[in-house]
Design an enzyme around this catalytic site. Structure first.
Site, mmCIF file in Angstrom:
data_model
loop_
_atom_site.group_PDB
_atom_site.id
_atom_site.type_symbol
_atom_site.label_atom_id
_atom_site.label_comp_id
_atom_site.label_asym_id
_atom_site.label_seq_id
_atom_site.Cartn_x
_atom_site.Cartn_y
_atom_site.Cartn_z
ATOM 1 N N GLU A 37 19.449 -15.725 46.588
ATOM 2 C CA GLU A 37 19.087 -17.159 46.182
ATOM 3 C C GLU A 37 20.240 -18.062 45.312
ATOM 4 O O GLU A 37 20.459 -19.059 45.503
ATOM 5 C CB GLU A 37 17.618 -17.269 45.617
ATOM 6 C CG GLU A 37 16.804 -17.000 46.558
ATOM 7 C CD GLU A 37 16.330 -17.921 47.688
ATOM 8 O OE1 GLU A 37 17.004 -18.894 47.295
ATOM 9 O OE2 GLU A 37 15.751 -17.732 48.784
ATOM 10 N N TYR A 120 13.271 -24.065 41.084
ATOM 11 C CA TYR A 120 13.438 -23.622 42.565
ATOM 12 C C TYR A 120 13.872 -21.981 42.630
ATOM 13 O O TYR A 120 13.071 -21.499 43.545
ATOM 14 C CB TYR A 120 14.731 -24.285 43.264
ATOM 15 C CG TYR A 120 15.219 -23.840 44.570
ATOM 16 C CD1 TYR A 120 14.464 -23.661 45.648
ATOM 17 C CD2 TYR A 120 16.087 -22.825 44.895
ATOM 18 C CE1 TYR A 120 14.512 -23.358 46.693
ATOM 19 C CE2 TYR A 120 16.356 -22.179 45.756
ATOM 20 C CZ TYR A 120 15.587 -22.529 47.087
ATOM 21 O OH TYR A 120 15.720 -21.984 48.170
ATOM 22 N N ASP A 138 14.058 -27.235 47.757
ATOM 23 C CA ASP A 138 15.483 -27.525 47.726
ATOM 24 C C ASP A 138 16.092 -28.584 48.932
ATOM 25 O O ASP A 138 15.091 -29.362 49.042
ATOM 26 C CB ASP A 138 16.359 -26.205 48.371
ATOM 27 C CG ASP A 138 16.063 -25.801 49.643
ATOM 28 O OD1 ASP A 138 15.032 -26.629 50.280
ATOM 29 O OD2 ASP A 138 17.063 -25.160 50.227
#
Length: 344
Positions: A37, A120, A138
């Site tokens: 990520e 996020y 996102d």
């Protein structure tokens, strides 16, 4: 409003049958998923794959990364850009190693306290690994949700993102990890910024923008401020031994990376020599010109070959042999300059 169960069923059925194979989807190790990520922020999947594989081969565990020097870690990030991401990740992993016995926190309210972990990343990792009911919003999801709801709110506003998170909450009460990944996958492969594949979209029947013919108008995003452009002289300075002068940056941008000495184009030769504390024999014409584009600025660079007899330098400068280049962390722009000059 979109009906939760019908939409989720259509989306997840498509996702389970069509999701792209990615190495981080073959594990539930929170360290690996967290790494993916961080790498995927502002970087394309195809770019990330080889970096991800090389990184976990070199730093396969929390302990391995925690005990590594920053220069070594930066070397494995070289070319991905946005280097604050990996610095924050490195610091956070050290904290996990020392304060959490090497186990990534499994609760969102603990995980988000780690350096560099924002809403996020927290939602993505915690939902994928532990199915915590958190919507991961996102850029892909902002675009998809705007179109699905024919919503013309400015997605650059934090208030819009907050509203979208609230609207998506009912959809992540179960199967949150799969739902979040499916939404991202939909945005990356179907509901793309330009020329979306609406006729092939698995949730077309739920899309209000498709029904109203407004897909190409969405999402709404305020215009970016014009990028600043700076003209630089980049000096490729060698000495009698053929070594190359480099310096380590101590600035917010590319902090800690090595570079060839660079000065704004209107800097006088006297100022340059004062800075380097050396007499410089500098060519008048550049070897070549190049540019590097950041999100907020552009560097226009004239690369100049130069020579000095000075052999002793002090930090942040050092002499580097050509063979030592691979041991130091250079930004993409500086590596390209080195490669072009040396025809690597």
């Amino acid at each position: 409003m979109i009906e939760v169960n019908a939409f989720k069923n259509d989306l997840l059925t498509w996702f389970h049958e069509n999701q792209r194979q990615m190495p981080w989807r073959e594990t539930k190790d929170p360290y690996y998923i967290w790494l993916s990520e961080v790498m995927l922020q502002q970087t394309q999947v195809n770019t990330v794959r080889p970096y991800y594989n090389a990184f976990i081969e070199r730093f396969p565990t929390i302990q391995a990364l925690s005990e590594s020097q920053e220069d070594d870690v930066l070397k494995y990030w070289e070319g991905l850009g946005y280097y604050s991401r990996v610095r924050n990740f490195h610091e956070a992993v050290k904290e996990v190693h020392h304060n959490y016995n090497g186990a990534v926190p499994s609760q969102p309210d603990e995980f988000i306290k780690l350096k560099g972990v924002g809403p996020y990343t927290n939602a993505a990792v915690m939902s994928i690994v532990h199915n915590h009911p958190l919507p991961a919003v996102d850029g892909n999801v902002l675009r998809v949700w705007s179109r699905l709801n024919n919503n013309h709110s400015d997605i650059a506003l934090q208030s819009t993102k907050k509203t979208f998170e609230e609207e998506l909450q009912p959809f992540v009460e179960s199967e949150s990890g799969d739902f979040n990944q499916a939404m991202m996958e939909l945005g990356a492969t179907m509901c793309t910024p330009k020329k979306p594949l609406c006729l092939m979209c698995p949730v077309q029947s739920h899309c209000q923008a498709f029904e109203n013919g407004t897909v190409d108008q969405l999402p709404v995003k305020k215009k970016k401020v014009k990028k600043k452009t700076i003209d630089y002289l980049v000096l490729y300075i060698t000495n009698r031994n053929g070594d190359i002068l480099v310096r380590q940056r101590d600035t917010k941008l590319l902090n800690g990376m090595w570079e060839f000495p660079m000065f704004e184009s209107d800097t006088s030769i006297h100022t340059i020599e004062d800075e380097l504390d050396a007499v410089i024999d500098m060519q008048t014409e550049p070897i070549f010109t190049t540019k590097h584009i950041f999100t907020h600025m552009t560097w226009n660079m004239k690369v100049i070959r130069a020579y000095t007899q000075k052999s002793d330098v002090e930090y942040p400068y050092r002499w580097m042999s050509k063979n030592e280049k691979e041991a130091l962390s250079f930004s993409t722009s500086m590596s390209k300059i080195f490669n072009k000059i040396n025809e690597v």
